[in-house]
Design a protein around this motif. Structure first.
Motif, PDB file in Angstrom:
ATOM      1  N   GLY A   5       0.741  -1.116   0.046  1.00  0.00           N
ATOM      2  CA  GLY A   5       0.017  -0.028   0.030  1.00  0.00           C
ATOM      3  C   GLY A   5       0.659   1.306   0.024  1.00  0.00           C
ATOM      4  O   GLY A   5       0.306   2.216   0.455  1.00  0.00           O
ATOM      5  N   ASP A  38       1.193   3.177  -2.240  1.00  0.00           N
ATOM      6  CA  ASP A  38       0.382   4.289  -3.081  1.00  0.00           C
ATOM      7  C   ASP A  38      -0.371   5.297  -1.824  1.00  0.00           C
ATOM      8  O   ASP A  38      -0.010   6.433  -1.693  1.00  0.00           O
ATOM      9  N   ASP A  39      -0.932   4.552  -0.843  1.00  0.00           N
ATOM     10  CA  ASP A  39      -1.524   5.268   0.325  1.00  0.00           C
ATOM     11  C   ASP A  39      -0.343   6.231   1.293  1.00  0.00           C
ATOM     12  O   ASP A  39      -0.786   7.413   1.415  1.00  0.00           O
ATOM     13  N   TRP A  40       0.695   5.609   1.356  1.00  0.00           N
ATOM     14  CA  TRP A  40       1.902   6.436   2.243  1.00  0.00           C
ATOM     15  C   TRP A  40       2.477   7.431   1.280  1.00  0.00           C
ATOM     16  O   TRP A  40       2.418   8.585   1.643  1.00  0.00           O
ATOM     17  N   TRP A  86      -0.455  10.398   1.823  1.00  0.00           N
ATOM     18  CA  TRP A  86      -0.257  10.798   2.946  1.00  0.00           C
ATOM     19  C   TRP A  86       1.064  11.735   3.144  1.00  0.00           C
ATOM     20  O   TRP A  86       0.883  12.764   3.689  1.00  0.00           O
TER      21      TRP A  86
END
Length: 187
Positions: A129, A131-133, A136
């Motif tokens: 994940g 891409d989420d990091w 953020w």
């Protein structure tokens, strides 16, 4: 009464180059380029290279306030910052305590943003994940950029000093001053 003395302090050329280069990259990648485009990726790598260059410079040939050890905040830095703000004295060369913390935070956020951007394109990064990091990190970076700009405006106003001028190319000694434009007083 405003301080009419010119602020003689300017950052060295490499510090200014890396600062404005990283600033341009952040503008390009956060607000102009589309994520995933080739330029977006290249600029991310360039941000890593510029920050690495700045860190290497700070460890090796930089002098005075540009050295990395000069960017480690101390209790005295924060005390002096409070005095400067309370008494509206012009800032001293270099950074005060919160400015030193902001430098490290910005560098780490830019490196984290670029690193997670690269990592999300790997098989492991995709599975974890990244891409989420990356998203953020971009939000945190935008917040720090906004805080950085507000701090510059506030500190410049409060201490009657143009802090942006310190990051602009210095005037060469002996260069002729440009005369102010006179307006026609007409009748």
């Amino acid at each position: 009464m405003p301080n009419k003395k010119a602020d003689p302090f300017h950052w060295d050329s490499l510090v200014r180059l890396t600062h404005w280069g990283v600033a341009a990259i952040c503008i390009g990648n956060l607000w102009l380029n589309e994520a995933g485009e080739e330029w977006h990726e290249r600029l991310g790598y360039l941000a890593i290279a510029l920050i690495s260059l700045r860190l290497a410079w700070g460890l090796s040939f930089a002098r005075g306030h540009a050295r990395l050890r000069a960017l480690i905040p101390s209790r005295e830095d924060f005390r002096q910052q409070a005095v400067e703000l309370r008494e509206r004295t012009p800032p001293a060369p270099g950074h005060h305590g919160s400015g030193k913390l902001a430098i490290w935070t910005l560098w780490l956020l830019i490196l984290a943003t670029a690193g997670t951007g690269w990592f999300q394109n790997t098989e492991m990064g995709f599975e974890l994940g990244a891409d989420d990091w990356h998203v953020w990190c971009t939000w945190a970076l935008q917040g720090m950029i906004a805080l950085h700009l507000l701090a510059i405006l506030f500190t410049s106003w409060r201490q009657r000093s143009n802090l942006v001028r310190r990051m602009l190319p210095a005037r060469r000694p002996g260069a002729p001053k440009q005369a102010p434009i006179q307006q026609d007083q007409g009748s």
